[in-house]
Design a protein around this motif. Sequence first.
Motif, mmCIF file in Angstrom:
data_model
loop_
_atom_site.group_PDB
_atom_site.id
_atom_site.type_symbol
_atom_site.label_atom_id
_atom_site.label_comp_id
_atom_site.label_asym_id
_atom_site.label_seq_id
_atom_site.Cartn_x
_atom_site.Cartn_y
_atom_site.Cartn_z
ATOM 1 N N LEU A 90 0.835 -1.202 0.000
ATOM 2 C CA LEU A 90 0.000 0.000 0.000
ATOM 3 C C LEU A 90 0.872 1.256 0.000
ATOM 4 C CD1 LEU A 90 -2.831 1.223 0.140
ATOM 5 C CD2 LEU A 90 -2.712 1.043 2.624
ATOM 6 N N ASP A 91 1.937 1.251 0.807
ATOM 7 C CA ASP A 91 2.862 2.387 0.829
ATOM 8 C C ASP A 91 3.506 2.581 -0.537
ATOM 9 O OD1 ASP A 91 2.272 2.799 3.494
ATOM 10 O OD2 ASP A 91 4.094 1.817 4.248
ATOM 11 N N GLU A 92 3.909 1.479 -1.168
ATOM 12 C CA GLU A 92 4.538 1.550 -2.483
ATOM 13 C C GLU A 92 3.557 2.092 -3.524
ATOM 14 O OE1 GLU A 92 6.440 -1.475 -5.790
ATOM 15 O OE2 GLU A 92 6.540 -2.035 -3.676
ATOM 16 N N ALA A 93 2.337 1.600 -3.486
ATOM 17 C CA ALA A 93 1.325 2.065 -4.437
ATOM 18 C C ALA A 93 1.020 3.547 -4.215
ATOM 19 C CB ALA A 93 0.047 1.236 -4.306
ATOM 20 N N THR A 94 0.968 3.959 -2.969
ATOM 21 C CA THR A 94 0.709 5.367 -2.652
ATOM 22 C C THR A 94 1.842 6.241 -3.166
ATOM 23 O OG1 THR A 94 -0.563 4.743 -0.685
ATOM 24 C CG2 THR A 94 0.265 6.999 -0.775
ATOM 25 N N ALA A 95 3.075 5.790 -2.974
ATOM 26 C CA ALA A 95 4.235 6.549 -3.465
ATOM 27 C C ALA A 95 4.202 6.658 -4.985
ATOM 28 C CB ALA A 95 5.534 5.890 -3.002
ATOM 29 N N GLN A 96 3.899 5.562 -5.668
ATOM 30 C CA GLN A 96 3.813 5.589 -7.132
ATOM 31 C C GLN A 96 2.696 6.513 -7.594
ATOM 32 O OE1 GLN A 96 3.435 1.537 -8.414
ATOM 33 N NE2 GLN A 96 5.602 1.076 -8.108
ATOM 34 N N PHE A 97 1.575 6.457 -6.907
ATOM 35 C CA PHE A 97 0.449 7.318 -7.257
ATOM 36 C C PHE A 97 0.834 8.786 -7.099
ATOM 37 C CE2 PHE A 97 -3.257 9.789 -5.850
ATOM 38 C CZ PHE A 97 -4.049 9.682 -6.974
ATOM 39 N N THR A 98 1.540 9.098 -6.026
ATOM 40 C CA THR A 98 1.969 10.472 -5.782
ATOM 41 C C THR A 98 2.904 10.944 -6.889
ATOM 42 O OG1 THR A 98 1.742 10.156 -3.392
ATOM 43 C CG2 THR A 98 3.116 11.991 -4.119
ATOM 44 N N LEU A 99 3.847 10.081 -7.294
ATOM 45 C CA LEU A 99 4.754 10.444 -8.379
ATOM 46 C C LEU A 99 4.003 10.681 -9.682
ATOM 47 C CD1 LEU A 99 7.772 8.029 -7.765
ATOM 48 C CD2 LEU A 99 7.717 10.513 -7.462
#
Length: 114
Positions: free
Chosen positions: A56-65
């Motif tokens: 979830l953290d990884e997906a959130t970071a990718q989404f933010t980018l």
Amino acid sequence: MLRQRTPFARSKRQELAGETQDLLEELKGRQEKLDQGVDALNMQLQKWVEEVNSQLDEATAQFTLVQKEMTAQSEDSQLSSSSHDTVTQEDDDNEDQTLLAFSNEHACPEDTDC
């Protein structure tokens, strides 16, 4: 006759107490196995929760980018569009001035009838 039944009753009680003790030991063993199974499941659940949180953290970071990139592209597009509009307006103004100058050069002098 009562005395004969008393040893029998005592042995019956001892037999029953022994069976009860055996059942109690069996139940304690089952409870221990159950507790171990619950502990193992809790450990697996904890690992799963950590993995899900990590994903979830990884997906959130990718989404933010991606969101930042899209915003930057949108801003670049708007800047490009507005600078294009400015250049186009300047070109139109220059063209108008060129036409005006050309028209004035080929216009009839004021003191003649063309």
